[in-house]
Design a protein around this motif. Structure first.
Motif, PDB file in Angstrom:
ATOM      1  N   ALA A   1       0.839  -1.197   0.000  1.00 29.29           N
ATOM      2  CA  ALA A   1       0.000   0.000   0.000  1.00 29.29           C
ATOM      3  C   ALA A   1       0.875   1.248   0.000  1.00 29.29           C
ATOM      4  N   ASP A   2       0.380   2.287  -0.642  1.00 32.04           N
ATOM      5  CA  ASP A   2       1.130   3.533  -0.744  1.00 32.04           C
ATOM      6  C   ASP A   2       1.345   4.125   0.645  1.00 32.04           C
ATOM      7  N   GLY A   3       2.589   4.427   0.960  1.00 25.59           N
ATOM      8  CA  GLY A   3       2.898   5.048   2.241  1.00 25.59           C
ATOM      9  C   GLY A   3       3.091   4.077   3.383  1.00 25.59           C
ATOM     10  N   TYR A   4       3.115   2.751   3.116  1.00 26.04           N
ATOM     11  CA  TYR A   4       3.342   1.810   4.208  1.00 26.04           C
ATOM     12  C   TYR A   4       4.746   2.032   4.783  1.00 26.04           C
ATOM     13  N   PRO A   5       4.903   2.075   6.124  1.00 31.59           N
ATOM     14  CA  PRO A   5       6.207   2.397   6.725  1.00 31.59           C
ATOM     15  C   PRO A   5       7.134   1.183   6.777  1.00 31.59           C
ATOM     16  N   HIS A   6       8.051   1.093   5.851  1.00 33.49           N
ATOM     17  CA  HIS A   6       9.049   0.034   5.863  1.00 33.49           C
ATOM     18  C   HIS A   6      10.226   0.441   6.743  1.00 33.49           C
TER      19      HIS A   6
END
Length: 617
Positions: free
Chosen positions: A104-109
């Motif tokens: 998903a866009d913006g998922y914090p990796h």
């Protein structure tokens, strides 16, 4: 099956004769059944039961009837189906969920980093970076045999911390890295971002593993693979008051943000296995819960706005309501509250399943009785209010409420003895049975009541002092779901949280004893030894502190079912404190008796977040 067949038991008194035309009607029913595979598995035993029910209905009325299972049975079938799946199938489904979330866009990796800098006797090493919601959190370590690191020393709250004082005593050279981090910069391809800090908040902190964290705000929403960054700053020597003496050294560490395929696969696998573990625990708990619920439910099948109310039943704890909620679009805030005979009740979700198209969810809720069953009539009126508020997007981020609401009211009556459901014949009768109550806002608007609003009485002149410790009863509050909260303040304690450990031996409401509990602990609370050791190392035990807390209890009856004032007795609360050696010392036994009125002029509505704030008193 095109001709009448002879009944082999036509002379057996235990078997009635087959009605005329039975087999032709049965053939029509079977031909009309859907042939596609259902998403909900029906076990063989239950399938036989349902077919038997269909045959019984045909024999009784001679016409085809719709056969359906209850919401409880439907949800239980889905849970059983998942429980019976093999490990490979369960893992694959969990993996699909993990991929959809991670991609998903913006998922914090969390991106592991390599890179370091030597600043004299200090080595600074990068650990990782995480980008989320226009923020970035960078983690690093500080290593030295000669320099002691503390987050800050110029602030008294930090300077008096026991752990910090241990570091101050152990090293001749100190570095207040948390204050130094105010000047740390994270450069993203030419743009500088400075570290966040605030009042009594150091710009960088260190966890128990020795990893430091520094945050950067107003950051890009996400970083693309291959983005070049540079982390830079300066560390300083300081004295025991936090005054800078000299420079230890400056650093500038370039690195590349790179979310590799190997990292992605590790994230997916780890999240999938966490999903499986959580799902297994949840399915087992839900299956146990559903197995203990009534088998029969009365169909409603009524549509109100974006909600379909499916069926209703009851057990000894409350009314069980099955429903299907269609989701709203992003940018709407959506909640449903329920009333029983006009009382707000806090619904408990027993089970829920999201539809395959992700557009709706089927839920089974319990609406707990607002009072002991003996005080409730056999027929209860259930009001369901679903309120949907359109939000207004803000720049650069966030939302705010608008004046645009979609409110849908559904009302029905349910007989707790017979299971009969009655719907109002028109809107006028619906409004006569139940009208959503409102309360005024500061701007004069009227909005629907919702959970989290409390009826509150201020209590005057109810206190006691023993051995220098004062306990004062500050407020009594009634929650929408029928609990009573008694708010107290205990002053002059070295360890204020010790007050959480004990409850009054008894609390009586108009002579009826009720079981009390703390807000989050049903079965009590006790400070662990490691927590006591941490308190002794962190706090100055020669100072005194205060605590505001509350006891909660379920009432035998609701507030407005009483005639006249309510007398509350708090019996024998044993209060302890901690001494400097970490031992519990008896303070005293406190008891109180006081009366509160119940007329409308004597109480007020207050939000859940503020009714325990005795500073308003």
């Amino acid at each position: 099956m095109n001709q009448e067949k002879k009944n082999a038991y036509e002379n057996d008194p235990l078997f009635p004769p087959v009605p005329q035309g039975y087999y032709q009607r049965m053939e029509s029913v079977l031909d009309a059944l859907p042939t596609e595979k259902k998403s909900v598995r029906v076990p063989k035993k239950r399938g036989i039961i349902l077919l038997a029910a269909a045959l019984a209905a045909l024999l009784a009325v001679g016409t085809a009837v719709a056969v359906s299972i209850s919401t409880k049975e439907q949800l239980n079938e889905v849970v059983e189906q998942r429980i019976e799946q093999g490990d490979d199938e369960r893992y694959q489904k969990a993996r699909e969920l993990a991929i959809s979330r991670i991609d998903a866009d913006g998922y914090p990796h969390v991106i592991p980093l390599e890179g370091s800098a030597d600043l004299g006797d200090v080595t600074l090493k990068l650990v990782s970076i995480e980008v989320y919601g226009y923020e970035a959190e960078l983690r690093y370590t500080l290593e030295s045999d000669t320099v002691g690191f503390v987050p800050a020393l110029s602030d008294p709250d930090f300077r008096e911390d026991r752990e910090i004082q241990k570091t101050v005593a152990a090293f001749d050279t100190l570095c207040a890295y948390g204050e130094d981090a105010c000047g740390f910069v994270l450069n993203v391809e030419g743009t500088d971002y400075t570290a966040y800090h605030g009042d009594s908040v150091a710009a960088s902190g260190m966890d128990h593993d020795g990893v430091c964290t520094v945050r950067f705000l107003e950051f890009p929403w996400k970083l693309e693979n291959g983005t070049h960054l540079t982390f830079s700053g300066t560390l300083y020597r300081c004295d025991t008051e936090g005054t800078r003496l000299s420079e230890i050294g400056s650093f500038s560490i370039p690195f590349v943000y790179n979310y590799t395929a190997e990292l992605r696969e590790a994230e997916i696998d780890g999240m999938a296995r966490e999903y499986m573990k959580y799902a297994d625990q949840r399915d087992a708990a839900v299956h146990d819960t559903l197995s203990g619920l009534p088998e029969n439910a009365t169909r409603i099948d009524a549509v109100a706005g974006k909600t379909t109310y499916l069926d209703v039943s009851a057990d000894e704890e409350g009314v069980l309501l099955g429903l299907e909620e269609r989701f709203t679009e992003i940018g709407w805030i959506d909640y449903t509250y329920f009333c029983m005979d006009g009382y707000d009740v806090a619904d408990e979700e027993l089970a829920s399943e999201i539809a395959p198209d992700q557009q709706s969810a089927t839920k089974l809720l319990r609406l707990p009785y607002y009072a002991d069953r003996q005080y409730i009539g056999d027929v209860v009126t259930i009001g369901c209010v679903r309120s949907i508020n359109k939000l207004i997007p803000l720049e650069p981020e966030g939302w705010m409420n608008s004046d645009e609401y979609e409110d849908t009211v559904f009302v029905f009556r349910y007989n707790l003895l017979t299971g009969e459901v009655t719907l109002p014949k028109d809107d006028a009768e619906r409004d006569a049975w139940f009208t959503p109550h409102t309360f005024p806002m500061d701007n004069g608007d009227q909005v629907y009541s919702f959970k989290g609003r409390y009826d509150v009485w201020d209590v005057e002149d109810v206190s006691d002092t023993q051995n220098g410790t004062t306990v004062r009863i500050g407020r009594v509050a009634f929650t929408p779901d029928g609990e009573l909260c008694i708010v107290y303040r205990a002053e002059n304690l070295a360890c204020e949280v010790i007050a959480w450990e004990t409850l009054p031996k008894a609390i009586a409401i108009d002579g009826v004893e009720v079981k009390a509990h703390r807000f989050l602990e049903e079965d009590g609370f006790r400070l662990a030894d490691d927590r006591i050791a941490e308190i002794l190392n962190t706090y100055d035990m020669s100072k005194t502190r205060w605590i505001t807390d509350c006891w909660n209890m379920k009432l035998p009856k609701r507030r407005d079912m009483y005639d006249g004032p309510i007398t509350i007795e708090i019996k024998d609360w044993d209060l302890y404190d901690l001494n400097k050696q970490g031992e519990r010392e008896y303070v005293g036994t406190f008891s109180f008796t006081f009366t509160i009125p119940v007329d409308d002029a004597s109480y007020r509505m207050m939000s859940a977040g503020s009714f325990t704030n005795l500073n308003e008193h």
